[in-house]
Write a protein that holds these residues in place. Structure first.
Motif, PDB file in Angstrom:
ATOM      1  N   THR A 171      -3.945  40.607  -6.403  1.00 18.01           N
ATOM      2  CA  THR A 171      -2.567  40.810  -5.709  1.00 18.01           C
ATOM      3  C   THR A 171      -3.115  39.162  -4.731  1.00 18.01           C
ATOM      4  O   THR A 171      -1.506  38.435  -4.169  1.00 18.01           O
ATOM      5  CB  THR A 171      -1.818  41.455  -5.266  1.00 18.01           C
ATOM      6  N   LYS A 172      -3.946  38.438  -4.374  1.00 14.22           N
ATOM      7  CA  LYS A 172      -3.933  37.090  -3.505  1.00 14.22           C
ATOM      8  C   LYS A 172      -5.003  36.530  -3.966  1.00 14.22           C
ATOM      9  O   LYS A 172      -6.330  36.283  -4.068  1.00 14.22           O
ATOM     10  CB  LYS A 172      -4.777  38.051  -1.739  1.00 14.22           C
ATOM     11  N   MET A 173      -4.230  35.555  -4.992  1.00 10.86           N
ATOM     12  CA  MET A 173      -5.173  33.945  -5.672  1.00 10.86           C
ATOM     13  C   MET A 173      -6.267  33.471  -4.088  1.00 10.86           C
ATOM     14  O   MET A 173      -6.473  33.102  -4.662  1.00 10.86           O
ATOM     15  CB  MET A 173      -4.108  33.321  -5.535  1.00 10.86           C
ATOM     16  N   GLY A 174      -5.513  33.268  -3.347  1.00  7.61           N
ATOM     17  CA  GLY A 174      -6.260  32.322  -2.381  1.00  7.61           C
ATOM     18  C   GLY A 174      -7.892  33.209  -2.123  1.00  7.61           C
ATOM     19  O   GLY A 174      -7.855  34.666  -1.746  1.00  7.61           O
ATOM     20  N   GLY A 230      -0.825  41.381   8.491  1.00  4.68           N
ATOM     21  CA  GLY A 230      -0.133  42.612   7.592  1.00  4.68           C
ATOM     22  C   GLY A 230       0.228  42.897   6.875  1.00  4.68           C
ATOM     23  O   GLY A 230      -0.160  42.185   5.980  1.00  4.68           O
ATOM     24  N   ALA A 231       0.797  43.502   6.561  1.00  4.22           N
ATOM     25  CA  ALA A 231       0.616  43.943   4.996  1.00  4.22           C
ATOM     26  C   ALA A 231       1.862  43.642   4.368  1.00  4.22           C
ATOM     27  O   ALA A 231       2.258  42.831   3.797  1.00  4.22           O
ATOM     28  CB  ALA A 231       1.908  45.998   4.581  1.00  4.22           C
ATOM     29  N   ASP A 232       3.424  42.679   5.297  1.00  7.84           N
ATOM     30  CA  ASP A 232       4.557  41.397   4.967  1.00  7.84           C
ATOM     31  C   ASP A 232       3.667  40.032   5.323  1.00  7.84           C
ATOM     32  O   ASP A 232       4.588  39.409   4.449  1.00  7.84           O
ATOM     33  CB  ASP A 232       5.444  41.420   5.653  1.00  7.84           C
ATOM     34  N   GLU A 233       2.341  40.162   5.155  1.00  6.07           N
ATOM     35  CA  GLU A 233       2.249  38.676   5.667  1.00  6.07           C
ATOM     36  C   GLU A 233       1.393  37.713   4.008  1.00  6.07           C
ATOM     37  O   GLU A 233       0.299  39.093   3.613  1.00  6.07           O
ATOM     38  CB  GLU A 233       0.687  38.246   6.266  1.00  6.07           C
ATOM     39  N   TYR A 280      -4.597  30.899   3.326  1.00  7.74           N
ATOM     40  CA  TYR A 280      -5.841  29.872   2.420  1.00  7.74           C
ATOM     41  C   TYR A 280      -5.540  28.570   2.226  1.00  7.74           C
ATOM     42  O   TYR A 280      -6.459  27.898   2.693  1.00  7.74           O
ATOM     43  CB  TYR A 280      -5.976  31.089   1.820  1.00  7.74           C
ATOM     44  N   ASP A 281      -4.103  28.762   1.530  1.00 12.58           N
ATOM     45  CA  ASP A 281      -3.498  26.551   1.872  1.00 12.58           C
ATOM     46  C   ASP A 281      -3.300  26.408   2.793  1.00 12.58           C
ATOM     47  O   ASP A 281      -3.781  25.127   2.350  1.00 12.58           O
ATOM     48  CB  ASP A 281      -2.375  27.105   0.859  1.00 12.58           C
TER      49      ASP A 281
END
Length: 532
Positions: free
Chosen positions: A223-226, A269-272, A278-279
């Motif tokens: 779920t985190k492409m970076g 945090g969960a909402d970050e 990374y970008d």
């Protein structure tokens, strides 16, 4: 005595996207019951296609090769009736990516989920979704790009809406999707528990994970492409060399502020949006690289020490457009650190921590020192003194002191035998440390016997153009000795020339005793001009 399940036949493979879609269509890709549901949103799916289009890595898939029964099979919202397969690929890691590709590209799954209705906007060259149910006028459905035939049919059907350049962009889109290869590791065996162990250990087997690897594993999931690796891959296009992932992680933590040695587990945090961080790190590092190039450092293999890079990235993230005077102070700090080994006190990490802390002291604090105060703080931690005499023997292009000599030679703007400027970035990218070639035999360990003289060029002794010779720190006396075969005399004379060049080069950059003051514009604005 217990027996260990063997991984006979296991190994790495690479799948084209059309091949992967076809495997799913025929029921050869299955999802085990312990896999999670499809959780990606539309933005994640778009990011996946953007990475493929730009040639970025999208991670390695992990499959278990095992028999699969006939009947109903599902991959997230995709449901199918399939035949039995004795050698099916069971997805251990990569479900989100595979479902996104198949759902967005296979024609039979059109309209199954709005997250899969992805378009490539030819006008902006960005991947988009429908806007209030309406397709942008020059947007190609990625579903049409899987096969050349369907893409050409779409282009003919929408020819009235397209511009001439759109056809090349559409062709590039189709080529990117069809030619991309996704790496995968395929495990064979009959024990599902073994697969769980492989999943747990695949990134840690054999040796402890580095700090960057831990960061990647914790926060660069599907779920985190970076990830640090994706930042390194993106920066590769600048042809500056391969920056270590540890420096990327340090840059990211520096940008967020505070102690860069803090524990990683509770960083976000969960909402970050981790990918966004990374970008931002990639953009800041790109600015840092541009700054280094402006200082005459064309490639990472010419950098005496990479310690300043996370500091520069942090600075340019906070102050993306500093005034020229601030840049001069920042350059002074950089060169003083390289020349005086950053004080050599207490090891690299404490020095890096203090430098980051001086410009971004608190995590996500919001308020940070202004650009001048930040540069002044960095200079306050540097050594202000004349440059030491650098030895020109025991030359090694991988050592920091030798790289300072190389940078001094690079500052002469070396030319080829034809008088053309040598592209140092290209030469170093292609040949590594071999870009600084021996120009005489038997003196390899002496700097005066090396030059940025492209391999394959005519012998230096045959060169008569004074401008070319001067660009390599060679005067008439030196070239005369070389042509006469007096190699030792040539090397000694060139050492004298390089010493003089090196002394002036370093002093002009470290500026011993140089004035430290705010930019003139700030002084004029506040009415303080006495110290200028």
């Amino acid at each position: 005595m217990t027996t260990q399940a063997l991984l006979d036949g296991s190994g790495s493979e690479r799948f084209s996207i059309p091949a992967l879609v076809q495997l799913v269509r025929q029921g050869s890709v299955r999802v085990p019951v312990y896999q999670r549901d499809f959780v990606w949103d539309a933005g994640d799916v778009r990011d996946l296609f953007d990475s493929i289009y730009r040639g970025f890595p999208v991670g390695t898939l992990l499959f278990w090769r095992h028999s699969a029964p006939a009947g109903a099979a599902s991959l997230g919202p995709i449901a199918m009736n399939v035949e039995a397969d004795e050698h099916a690929y069971w997805v251990v890691d990569g479900q989100q990516r595979i479902i996104s590709l198949v759902g967005s590209l296979a024609s039979e799954f059109e309209d199954i989920d709005e997250r899969f209705e992805v378009y490539f906007d030819l006008a902006s060259q960005r991947f988009v979704n429908l806007r209030k149910g309406v397709r942008p006028p020059r947007a190609v459905p990625v579903r049409e790009a899987l096969e050349t035939k369907s893409l050409l049919a779409w282009l003919r059907q929408h020819a009235d809406d397209l511009e001439v350049a759109d056809y090349d962009l559409a062709d590039r889109l189709g080529g990117a999707i069809r030619d991309y290869r996704i790496p995968a590791y395929v495990v064979t065996g009959d024990d599902q528990e073994l697969l769980r162990k492989v999943f747990d250990r695949v990134n840690t087997a054999g040796r402890p994970m580095s700090r960057a690897q831990v960061f990647h594993a914790l926060f660069a999931g599907e779920t985190k492409m970076g990830s640090p690796a994706s930042v390194v891959a993106a920066l590769r296009t600048m042809k500056f060399g391969e920056l270590g992932e540890d420096r990327v992680v340090q840059s990211l933590l520096g940008i967020r502020g505070g102690n860069i040695q803090r524990d990683l587990h509770d960083e976000f945090g969960a909402d970050e949006n981790v990918a966004s961080w990374y970008d931002q790190t990639e953009q800041a590092l790109a600015k840092a690289i541009s700054f280094l190039r402006a200082e005459g450092v064309d490639h990472l293999l010419l950098v005496p020490h990479t310690l300043p890079i996370p500091v520069l990235a942090t600075f340019f993230h906070l102050h993306p457009d500093p005034q020229p005077w601030t840049l001069r102070l920042l350059a002074r700090w950089l060169w003083r650190g390289w020349v005086h080994d950053f004080g050599q006190g207490g090891g690299q990490t404490p020095i890096l921590r203090r430098a980051i802390n001086s410009i971004n002291p608190q995590k996500l604090a919001g308020q940070v020192p202004d650009e001048y105060s930040a540069a002044r703080s960095l200079l306050g931690c540097s050594t202000d003194g004349p440059a030491p005499d650098l030895p020109l023997n025991n030359f090694n292009p991988n050592h920091a002191r030798s790289r300072l000599v190389m940078l001094a030679l690079a500052s002469l703007h070396p030319r080829t035998s034809d008088g053309i400027l040598v592209d140092l970035a290209e030469e170093v990218e292609a040949h590594g440390s071999g870009a600084i070639t021996p120009i005489v035999r038997g003196y390899r360990s002496r700097a005066a016997a090396r030059a940025f003289w492209p391999s394959g060029s005519a012998r230096m002794a045959l060169t008569s153009d004074p401008r070319v010779l001067a660009s390599h720190a060679i005067d008439e006396a030196a070239i005369t000795a070389l042509r006469a075969g007096q190699v030792e005399r040539f090397v000694v004379r060139r050492e004298e020339l390089i010493k003089n060049i090196l002394s002036g080069f370093l002093d002009s950059r470290i500026e011993p005793g140089g004035l430290v003051r705010p930019p003139l514009a700030d002084l004029i604005a506040t009415g303080i001009t006495e110290e200028v």
